[in-house]
Write an enzyme that holds these catalytic residues in place. Structure first.
Site, PDB file in Angstrom:
ATOM      1  N   LYS A 168       7.798  54.073  38.495  1.00 18.24           N
ATOM      2  CA  LYS A 168       8.924  53.389  39.139  1.00 18.24           C
ATOM      3  C   LYS A 168      10.104  53.509  38.169  1.00 18.24           C
ATOM      4  O   LYS A 168      10.667  52.519  37.686  1.00 18.24           O
ATOM      5  CB  LYS A 168       8.546  51.922  39.424  1.00 18.24           C
ATOM      6  CG  LYS A 168       9.562  51.146  40.230  1.00 18.24           C
ATOM      7  CD  LYS A 168       9.614  51.529  41.707  1.00 18.24           C
ATOM      8  CE  LYS A 168      10.736  50.793  42.408  1.00 18.24           C
ATOM      9  NZ  LYS A 168      10.924  51.208  43.815  1.00 18.24           N
ATOM     10  N   ASP A 206       6.594  53.786  45.354  1.00 18.89           N
ATOM     11  CA  ASP A 206       6.749  53.410  46.770  1.00 18.89           C
ATOM     12  C   ASP A 206       6.640  54.646  47.664  1.00 18.89           C
ATOM     13  O   ASP A 206       5.970  54.644  48.699  1.00 18.89           O
ATOM     14  CB  ASP A 206       8.049  52.613  47.014  1.00 18.89           C
ATOM     15  CG  ASP A 206       9.253  53.147  46.256  1.00 18.89           C
ATOM     16  OD1 ASP A 206       9.119  54.133  45.512  1.00 18.89           O
ATOM     17  OD2 ASP A 206      10.349  52.587  46.424  1.00 18.89           O
ATOM     18  N   ASP A 221      -4.511  50.779  40.803  1.00 20.53           N
ATOM     19  CA  ASP A 221      -5.379  49.840  41.515  1.00 20.53           C
ATOM     20  C   ASP A 221      -4.995  49.801  42.987  1.00 20.53           C
ATOM     21  O   ASP A 221      -5.835  49.927  43.877  1.00 20.53           O
ATOM     22  CB  ASP A 221      -5.251  48.447  40.880  1.00 20.53           C
ATOM     23  CG  ASP A 221      -6.107  47.422  41.592  1.00 20.53           C
ATOM     24  OD1 ASP A 221      -7.276  47.723  41.880  1.00 20.53           O
ATOM     25  OD2 ASP A 221      -5.591  46.321  41.883  1.00 20.53           O
TER      26      ASP A 221
HETATM   27  C1  IPM Z   1     -10.730  47.089  40.553  1.00 23.68           C
HETATM   28  C2  IPM Z   1     -10.506  45.599  40.733  1.00 23.68           C
HETATM   29  C3  IPM Z   1     -10.161  44.967  39.388  1.00 23.68           C
HETATM   30  C4  IPM Z   1      -8.848  45.594  38.929  1.00 23.68           C
HETATM   31  C5  IPM Z   1     -10.061  43.438  39.368  1.00 23.68           C
HETATM   32  C6  IPM Z   1     -11.271  42.779  39.918  1.00 23.68           C
HETATM   33  C7  IPM Z   1      -9.793  42.961  37.975  1.00 23.68           C
HETATM   34  O1  IPM Z   1      -9.546  45.357  41.694  1.00 23.68           O
HETATM   35  O2  IPM Z   1     -11.604  47.466  39.747  1.00 23.68           O
HETATM   36  O3  IPM Z   1     -10.089  47.888  41.238  1.00 23.68           O
HETATM   37  O4  IPM Z   1      -7.785  45.183  39.392  1.00 23.68           O
HETATM   38  O5  IPM Z   1      -8.915  46.483  38.091  1.00 23.68           O
HETATM   39 MN    MN Z   2      -8.970  47.134  42.798  1.00 23.37          MN
END
Ligand code: IPM
Ligand code: MN
Ligand code: NAD
Length: 355
Positions: free
Chosen positions: A191, A223, A247
């Site tokens: 970003k 985005d 994530d």
């Molecule tokens: C993942 C999960 C974790 C993250 C959480 C549970 C801490 O969402 O492994 O993708 O955000 O890394």
């Molecule tokens: Mn996750």
């Protein structure tokens, strides 16, 4: 070969899917004459219940001493109070940090027979085969300061997105190496129009890129990347990005393949063992029902064999077994089938032992 594998089933469906993956690992061990020694520890909510902390020093030490670590999932509504001083997720973050596994590889491959399980049009899914390289031990999840302060009767909460050039360089270099061994395309997602950390990320990525003339590097804003991931997913080969961007984008990518239950991951780059876990969570809505899709964890076990134990043929056999099962129409409920976790696992085990 002999190997010591630490199992961290965790919470919710974690124990169900890790149990399935162990059956498949045992099938591979039987077929190829290996011996896998397992030791099981608590992590997440169940560890909070037992010890008051989501990751004990003993568990972390056992993981550090193992050849590889296989984890299910942590968390659940029981431990979700925002005011709670300890959270299951802290165990997972502490483990990733404690193992120094800064590179989280999340391969996303569409199985053609499952094109109907995705809300996207089948022609959009043709040729989708990408890997997200998610930075895992830095960024917004770990930057300091983090926490709350009270001032003049007001509460303030802060999270910090912070990266050093060193942290960016090592993850980007790993992603370039991967792209070089694949189709030679690397998309660095950031970003940079807003964030200083992203501008540094972009600079470092371009610099490392000069060492990989065979790889085409593009920079895409997060985005736009989120949009392109559903509009034109086949246009990606390797994506490298910040911890939280990765994530979010990988949950989105799960929609391409048809279910969260299908995607595996490998967390690498530390001095010690790799950490292997499905990308999904503890799925409290289906926990204990015996219907969780075990494939994401089974495929994580395949990544474990490949990356931590160097057992390429065994890893491929497990991946092919999952593919044949799916091709044969063996599906759990998340994919529109009727199979239980146990039935799906038994089919994959049969396929591993075949030939
Ligand atoms: C993942 C999960 C974790 C993250 C959480 C549970 C801490 O969402 O492994 O993708 O955000 O890394
Ligand atoms: Mn996750
Ligand atoms: P989730 O991934 O647990 O579930 C999202 C949806 O996907 C649910 O409908 C669930 O039933 C479905 N699903 C997930 N895995 C499945 C599988 N193997 N088979 C069939 N369906 C599956 O996400 P959430 O509900 O947002 O989070 C629940 C808890 O899990 C939270 O406490 C969260 O922090 C935690 N979590 C942990 C991890 C991890 O341990 N790596 C990852 C993500 C979320």
């Amino acid at each position: 070969m002999e190997a010591n594998i630490v199992l961290l089933p965790g919470d919710g469906i974690g124990p169900e899917v890790v149990g399935a993956a162990v059956q498949v690992l045992d099938a591979a061990a039987r077929r190829w004459g290996h011996t896998f020694h397992y030791s099981t520890y608590l992590i997440g909510g169940c560890s909070i219940d037992a010890y008051g902390t989501a990751l004990t020093a003993e568990t972390l030490a056992a993981c550090q001493a193992a050849d590889a670590v296989l984890l299910g999932a942590v968390g659940g509504p029981r431990w979700d109070d925002p005011a709670a001083p300890v959270r299951p997720e802290q165990g997972l973050l502490g483990l990733r940090k404690g193992l120094g596994v800064f590179a989280n590889l999340r391969p996303v491959k569409v199985y053609p027979p499952l094109a109907g399980a995705s809300p996207l049009r089948p022609e959009k899914l043709e040729g989708v085969d990408l890997v997200v390289v998610r930075e895992l031990t830095g960024g917004l999840y770990f930057g300091q300061p983090k926490g709350r302060t009270q001032e003049g009767g007001r509460t303030r909460a802060v999270d910090t997105l912070e990266y050093s050039d060193f942290e960016i360089e090592r993850i980007v270099r790993l992603a370039f190496g991967l792209a070089q061994a694949r189709r030679g395309r690397l998309t660095s997602v950031d970003k940079a129009n807003v964030l200083e950390s992203s501008r540094l990320w972009r600079q470092v990525a371009a610099q490392v890129g000069t060492e990989f003339p065979g790889v085409a590097l593009e920079h895409v804003l997060v985005d736009t990347a989120a949009m392109r991931l559903v509009a034109n997913p086949a246009s990606f080969d390797v994506i490298v990005t910040e911890n939280m961007f990765g994530d979010i984008l990988t949950d989105e990518a799960a929609v391409l393949v048809g279910s969260m239950g299908l995607l595996p991951s490998a967390s690498l780059g530390g001095d010690g063992p790799g950490l292997y876990e499905p990308i999904h969570g503890s799925a409290p809505d289906i926990a204990g029902k015996g219907i969780a899709n075990p494939c994401g964890t089974v495929l994580s076990a395949a990544l474990l064999l490949r990356h931590s134990l160097g057992l390429e043929a065994e890893a491929r056999a497990i991946e092919a077994a999952v593919e044949r099962a799916i091709q044969g129409g063996w599906l759990t409920r998340d994919l529109g089938g009727t199979l239980s976790t146990r039935e799906m696992t038994a089919k994959i085990v049969d396929e591993v032992l075949r030939e």
